[in-house]
Design a protein around this motif. Structure first.
Motif, PDB file in Angstrom:
ATOM      1  N   UNK A 223     -12.149  11.312 -13.765  1.00  0.00           N
ATOM      2  CA  UNK A 223     -11.008  11.825 -14.538  1.00  0.00           C
ATOM      3  C   UNK A 223     -10.441  10.757 -15.476  1.00  0.00           C
ATOM      4  N   UNK A 224     -11.237   9.755 -15.794  1.00  0.00           N
ATOM      5  CA  UNK A 224     -10.781   8.691 -16.698  1.00  0.00           C
ATOM      6  C   UNK A 224     -10.265   9.297 -18.001  1.00  0.00           C
ATOM      7  N   UNK A 225      -9.084   8.880 -18.412  1.00  0.00           N
ATOM      8  CA  UNK A 225      -8.465   9.454 -19.607  1.00  0.00           C
ATOM      9  C   UNK A 225      -7.341   8.543 -20.071  1.00  0.00           C
ATOM     10  N   UNK A 226      -6.686   8.950 -21.146  1.00  0.00           N
ATOM     11  CA  UNK A 226      -5.453   8.308 -21.602  1.00  0.00           C
ATOM     12  C   UNK A 226      -4.324   9.292 -21.361  1.00  0.00           C
ATOM     13  N   UNK A 227      -3.294   8.853 -20.680  1.00  0.00           N
ATOM     14  CA  UNK A 227      -2.198   9.759 -20.360  1.00  0.00           C
ATOM     15  C   UNK A 227      -1.061   9.060 -19.661  1.00  0.00           C
ATOM     16  N   UNK A 228      -0.352   9.819 -18.840  1.00  0.00           N
ATOM     17  CA  UNK A 228       0.833   9.319 -18.144  1.00  0.00           C
ATOM     18  C   UNK A 228       0.420   8.392 -17.001  1.00  0.00           C
ATOM     19  N   UNK A 229       0.839   7.134 -17.030  1.00  0.00           N
ATOM     20  CA  UNK A 229       0.466   6.228 -15.928  1.00  0.00           C
ATOM     21  C   UNK A 229       1.015   6.666 -14.583  1.00  0.00           C
ATOM     22  N   UNK A 230       2.045   7.515 -14.576  1.00  0.00           N
ATOM     23  CA  UNK A 230       2.636   7.961 -13.312  1.00  0.00           C
ATOM     24  C   UNK A 230       1.650   8.747 -12.465  1.00  0.00           C
ATOM     25  N   UNK A 231       0.634   9.344 -13.084  1.00  0.00           N
ATOM     26  CA  UNK A 231      -0.304  10.155 -12.324  1.00  0.00           C
ATOM     27  C   UNK A 231      -1.073   9.327 -11.301  1.00  0.00           C
ATOM     28  N   UNK A 232      -1.251   8.034 -11.584  1.00  0.00           N
ATOM     29  CA  UNK A 232      -1.972   7.169 -10.651  1.00  0.00           C
ATOM     30  C   UNK A 232      -1.066   6.590  -9.570  1.00  0.00           C
ATOM     31  N   UNK A 233       0.207   6.981  -9.594  1.00  0.00           N
ATOM     32  CA  UNK A 233       1.145   6.545  -8.564  1.00  0.00           C
ATOM     33  C   UNK A 233       1.656   7.708  -7.724  1.00  0.00           C
ATOM     34  N   UNK A 234       1.248   8.929  -8.070  1.00  0.00           N
ATOM     35  CA  UNK A 234       1.729  10.098  -7.344  1.00  0.00           C
ATOM     36  C   UNK A 234       1.301  10.085  -5.881  1.00  0.00           C
ATOM     37  N   UNK A 235       0.168   9.457  -5.572  1.00  0.00           N
ATOM     38  CA  UNK A 235      -0.320   9.417  -4.200  1.00  0.00           C
ATOM     39  C   UNK A 235       0.611   8.661  -3.265  1.00  0.00           C
ATOM     40  N   UNK A 236       1.531   7.884  -3.818  1.00  0.00           N
ATOM     41  CA  UNK A 236       2.437   7.100  -2.979  1.00  0.00           C
ATOM     42  C   UNK A 236       3.371   7.976  -2.155  1.00  0.00           C
ATOM     43  N   UNK A 237       3.505   9.242  -2.531  1.00  0.00           N
ATOM     44  CA  UNK A 237       4.302  10.153  -1.712  1.00  0.00           C
ATOM     45  C   UNK A 237       3.694  10.331  -0.328  1.00  0.00           C
ATOM     46  N   UNK A 238       2.422  10.021  -0.180  1.00  0.00           N
ATOM     47  CA  UNK A 238       1.748  10.122   1.110  1.00  0.00           C
ATOM     48  C   UNK A 238       1.636   8.774   1.800  1.00  0.00           C
ATOM     49  N   UNK A 239       2.238   7.733   1.223  1.00  0.00           N
ATOM     50  CA  UNK A 239       2.183   6.377   1.798  1.00  0.00           C
ATOM     51  C   UNK A 239       3.599   5.831   1.934  1.00  0.00           C
ATOM     52  N   UNK A 240       4.411   6.424   2.802  1.00  0.00           N
ATOM     53  CA  UNK A 240       5.832   6.046   2.870  1.00  0.00           C
ATOM     54  C   UNK A 240       6.081   4.595   3.236  1.00  0.00           C
ATOM     55  N   UNK A 241       5.214   4.005   4.035  1.00  0.00           N
ATOM     56  CA  UNK A 241       5.429   2.618   4.451  1.00  0.00           C
ATOM     57  C   UNK A 241       5.160   1.644   3.308  1.00  0.00           C
ATOM     58  N   UNK A 242       4.171   1.949   2.491  1.00  0.00           N
ATOM     59  CA  UNK A 242       3.719   1.000   1.476  1.00  0.00           C
ATOM     60  C   UNK A 242       4.242   1.289   0.079  1.00  0.00           C
ATOM     61  N   UNK A 243       4.876   2.438  -0.130  1.00  0.00           N
ATOM     62  CA  UNK A 243       5.226   2.877  -1.488  1.00  0.00           C
ATOM     63  C   UNK A 243       6.041   1.840  -2.256  1.00  0.00           C
ATOM     64  N   UNK A 244       7.072   1.311  -1.639  1.00  0.00           N
ATOM     65  CA  UNK A 244       7.931   0.355  -2.348  1.00  0.00           C
ATOM     66  C   UNK A 244       7.169  -0.893  -2.765  1.00  0.00           C
TER      67      UNK A 244
END
Length: 435
Positions: A223-244
């Motif tokens: 899915x390599x593309x140019x777009x919103x960098x936030x999309x590569x951080x959305x997975x942090x919702x599933x990593x509560x301990x490490x997100x910060x």
């Protein structure tokens, strides 16, 4: 696996003429079963991964990854502090498309198990920042997708409107999402190179005696593309301990202008996975998918502590993360849904592409413009890759499926099971780099 590792390994010689295969073994990574995969050992000591698509959608994904890996030239790869699989070649196995790539060493850590502090979390944040720092010409020159901030905003708005039109989205969420789309401050970002939605399992680690686990490789480039960098951080919702810690490391390593809204957009994108799942089910007229998605949305709405998704808010001030919000989801919100259905996986990035809609051709037999548009919309969605979120809900069947089973441990309360299910639903579990 439908094909044996030896059959797949033998096909490597077609993609790499002159290669001498000395061994083969299965390649397993808990994937979604859309590929047959194997590892081939060569006489020169190299190990290669071969994946064969089992359907048209999987074949399209392999083609996209092949294009992306070829676009990542030696110069582009030298900019990154970790390795990327080398493109070796392509062939066909029976009637299936096959992609052969370099096999990278390393181990993976599931999102929920990524620990806080130094080591994995900080290394992951720095790795994502390195991808986002790559020149966009790498992507644009290869003809890969590119979206501006406004195009991203418009796409999100269409997703929200389409989900709301089903009548199955809680009003609280519709208001929350529409206010986020309308917030100009949220969409003032610089488009960057992205993986289009990185997964925790996209990272490969080696263990450093002093620093702890360090990212040594990154897979999943289809899915390599140019777009919103936030999309590569959305997975942090599933990593509560490490997100910060991942966020902090990303911010420190980022070479771009600080983006005060990136964390908020990442939470928004994580929540909208539910909406995309709902729209997909509605497009296919699948009542089971629609009901499952609606239950997930109800659980999310019940657990949110605030209706705002604003730039000035943070996890501790007014807007809790989606993971924190779901702590208060009652067991009754998720326990009644039967998730024994089986569906294909979908690619959320392909749900809303204006150029894909072709109503006149897809709805010739339907009278009226509205009916034509509806038929075209449903036909388009039915042809897409789909990511089955139903497996992320508690299983009510006795089949022992891949979902989280209720009452699996005697010491686990229904409330804990409900929270686990809702947390799991926020993660994109389908790693396209496994079979």
């Amino acid at each position: 696996m439908g094909r044996s590792p030896f059959t797949l390994a033998a096909a490597v010689t077609a993609a790499l003429p002159g290669a001498e295969v000395t061994g083969a073994r299965a390649l397993t990574a808990g994937g979604d079963g859309r590929f047959d995969s194997a590892i081939a050992s060569l006489s020169d000591g190299r190990e290669l991964a071969i994946r064969v698509a089992d359907d048209d959608e999987a074949a399209t994904e392999l083609a996209a990854e092949a294009l992306a890996l070829r676009a990542l030239t030696a110069g582009a790869r030298a900019m990154l502090p970790f390795r990327i699989p080398e493109y070796i070649g392509e062939t066909r196995v029976s009637d299936g498309r096959a992609l052969v790539t370099e096999l990278l060493p390393g181990f993976q850590i599931e999102a929920a198990h990524v620990p806080a502090g130094r080591g994995a979390a900080e290394s992951m944040g720095a790795a994502i920042a390195a991808v986002h720092a790559m020149p966009t010409s790498v992507v644009r020159g290869a003809g890969l997708p590119a979206r501006s901030a406004q195009e991203t905003r418009d796409e999100i708005g269409r997703v929200v409107d389409a989900a709301a039109s089903t009548g199955r989205v809680p009003a609280r969420l519709t208001v929350r999402w529409r206010e986020a789309v309308a917030d100009d401050d949220l969409w003032r970002f610089e488009s960057t190179v992205t993986l289009g939605g990185v997964q925790a399992t996209s990272f490969l680690f080696v263990d450093d005696a002093d620093l702890g686990p360090q990212v040594s490789g990154l897979v999943g480039w289809h899915a390599l593309s140019v777009g919103d960098p936030a999309i590569d951080l959305a997975w942090l919702s599933a990593a509560p301990e490490a997100a910060d810690d991942v966020q902090a490391a990303y911010a420190r390593a980022s070479q771009r202008t600080p983006d005060a809204a990136i964390e908020v957009r990442a939470r928004l994108l994580a929540e909208l996975e539910f909406a995309r799942w709902l729209v997909h089910g509605d497009s296919l007229r699948r009542a089971d998918i629609v009901d499952d998605a609606a239950a997930l949305l109800e659980a999310l709405a019940d657990g949110l502590h605030s209706d705002d998704l604003t730039v000035i808010s943070s996890r501790g001030e007014g807007v809790d993360s989606a993971m924190d919000a779901l702590d208060s989801v009652p067991a009754s919100a998720v326990a009644a849904v039967d998730t024994s259905m089986q569906t294909d996986a979908y690619n959320p990035n392909e749900l809303w592409r204006d150029e894909d809609l072709d109503a006149p051709e897809r709805a010739e037999a339907v009278d009226g413009d509205d009916a034509q548009n509806d038929a075209a919309h449903r036909a388009e969605a039915a042809a897409l890759d789909t990511e089955d979120l139903s497996s992320l809900r508690p299983s009510t069947s006795d089949g022992g499926g891949s979902g989280i089973s209720q009452g699996e441990d005697e010491g686990t309360s229904p409330e804990d099971e409900a929270q686990r299910a809702a947390r799991a639903a926020l993660q994109r579990w389908k790693s396209s780099d496994s079979e």
